[in-house]
Write an enzyme that holds these catalytic residues in place. Sequence first.
Site, PDB file in Angstrom:
ATOM      1  N   LYS A   1       0.879  -1.181   0.000  1.00  0.00           N
ATOM      2  CA  LYS A   1       0.000   0.000   0.000  1.00  0.00           C
ATOM      3  C   LYS A   1       0.918   1.232   0.000  1.00  0.00           C
ATOM      4  O   LYS A   1       2.009   1.196   0.568  1.00  0.00           O
ATOM      5  CB  LYS A   1      -0.870  -0.025   1.267  1.00  0.00           C
ATOM      6  CG  LYS A   1      -1.674   1.241   1.532  1.00  0.00           C
ATOM      7  CD  LYS A   1      -2.915   1.288   0.685  1.00  0.00           C
ATOM      8  CE  LYS A   1      -3.651   2.624   0.806  1.00  0.00           C
ATOM      9  NZ  LYS A   1      -4.435   2.937  -0.402  1.00  0.00           N
TER      10      LYS A   1
ATOM     11  N   CYS B   1      -2.662   9.057  -7.230  1.00  0.00           N
ATOM     12  CA  CYS B   1      -3.796   8.743  -6.348  1.00  0.00           C
ATOM     13  C   CYS B   1      -4.960   9.679  -6.664  1.00  0.00           C
ATOM     14  O   CYS B   1      -4.789  10.893  -6.691  1.00  0.00           O
ATOM     15  CB  CYS B   1      -3.409   8.882  -4.885  1.00  0.00           C
ATOM     16  SG  CYS B   1      -4.838   8.562  -3.820  1.00  0.00           S
TER      17      CYS B   1
ATOM     18  N   THR C   1      -6.575   4.013 -10.660  1.00  0.00           N
ATOM     19  CA  THR C   1      -8.022   3.950 -10.848  1.00  0.00           C
ATOM     20  C   THR C   1      -8.570   5.184 -11.577  1.00  0.00           C
ATOM     21  O   THR C   1      -7.941   6.241 -11.590  1.00  0.00           O
ATOM     22  CB  THR C   1      -8.704   3.837  -9.475  1.00  0.00           C
ATOM     23  OG1 THR C   1      -8.150   4.840  -8.611  1.00  0.00           O
ATOM     24  CG2 THR C   1      -8.483   2.477  -8.858  1.00  0.00           C
TER      25      THR C   1
ATOM     26  N   GLY D   1     -11.301  -2.737 -11.369  1.00  0.00           N
ATOM     27  CA  GLY D   1     -12.004  -3.989 -11.673  1.00  0.00           C
ATOM     28  C   GLY D   1     -12.195  -4.197 -13.166  1.00  0.00           C
ATOM     29  O   GLY D   1     -11.754  -3.385 -13.993  1.00  0.00           O
TER      30      GLY D   1
HETATM   31  O1  RRO Z   1      -5.726   5.193  -0.769  1.00  0.00           O
HETATM   32  C1  RRO Z   1      -6.438   5.512  -1.742  1.00  0.00           C
HETATM   33  O2  RRO Z   1      -7.495   6.167  -1.611  1.00  0.00           O
HETATM   34  C2  RRO Z   1      -6.054   5.168  -3.133  1.00  0.00           C
HETATM   35  C3  RRO Z   1      -4.773   5.330  -3.637  1.00  0.00           C
HETATM   36 BR1  RRO Z   1      -3.346   5.892  -2.587  1.00  0.00          BR
HETATM   37  C4  RRO Z   1      -4.518   5.077  -5.013  1.00  0.00           C
HETATM   38  O3  RRO Z   1      -3.402   5.228  -5.544  1.00  0.00           O
HETATM   39  N1  RRO Z   1      -5.556   4.663  -5.777  1.00  0.00           N
HETATM   40  C5  RRO Z   1      -6.790   4.487  -5.275  1.00  0.00           C
HETATM   41  O4  RRO Z   1      -7.715   4.098  -6.030  1.00  0.00           O
HETATM   42  N2  RRO Z   1      -7.031   4.732  -3.939  1.00  0.00           N
END
Ligand code: RRO
Length: 296
Positions: A44, A126, A187, A211
């Site tokens: 993560k 992100c 995403t 997904g």
């Molecule tokens: O932690 C998140 O909200 C998150 C991250 Br860091 C990311 O790179 N991509 C995502 O979909 N969520």
Amino acid sequence: MSLDIEINGINLANPTMLAAGVMGTTASSLKRIGRRGAGAVVTKSITEDAKKGHPGPVITKTKCGWINSMGLPNPGAKNMKDELISIAEGKIPVIGSVAGSNIDEYIKICDQIEKYVDAIELNLSCPNVEGGIISKNPHLVKKYTSSIKEKVDVPVWVKVSPETGDISKIATMAEKGGANSIVAINTYKGMRIDVESGTPILSNKIGGVSGKHIFPMALRCIYKISSEVNIPVIGVGGISNWRDAVEMIMAGAHAVQIGSAIGDNIDVFREISEGISKFMDRKNFSSVSEFRGTVL
Ligand code: RRO
């Protein structure tokens, strides 16, 4: 016939990796994914200080995937040392995903974790942070990459967002900044509404969609980026079976990362590797590189 691959001097037993975020930062869950057949694991994203993330709900199902606004929950770089040492005991390559709010913070985090990882994955993409997605801006991508790369000894991968006009331009700027590999894609921004209350389902209202539904868009991004850069490209976005993985490799990916599909099937890494092996047998390929980037 062999599934082994090498990226920036790092050897993987097969071309599948755990994508960032999906199994968090704890050694036990990341090692478990290694035992289930992943060729490498990505943590993560790690920030300098611990973060709780957004208040719930932070994730909800979509028709064929997920939408999340986790808000980067993680224990912070200082507290990752023991976890990273323990993950490395799992004997598969460990990639440390890093997310800062400015260049100095990225450098501080890298400095604290680089001894314990095989490569750094710079999360410049992100969707759920204040201040917007860094990788939307090609000049910032080059500046972040070159400033961080100068201070880091392990390979630096740059993870880019599809939320941009021309993703291959963004990847090219990362390459110009000295990136050793590109990871695409993060995403897509999206939302869901609870019709009974008339309120967004996620507390942060907007989140990142992952997904099966994003696979064709991710594939296009890999195809476009691979035709523009000369460094390895790692494909991520909606991969759930061996055919998806082979498509990504034919589009130019050196390896694939898998995230959302783990929710339905923890054995997805092993199944994808077995599927690729059978495909290679059938087609008389002796290495993955023989069909990489071969799409006409
Ligand atoms: O932690 C998140 O909200 C998150 C991250 Br860091 C990311 O790179 N991509 C995502 O979909 N969520």
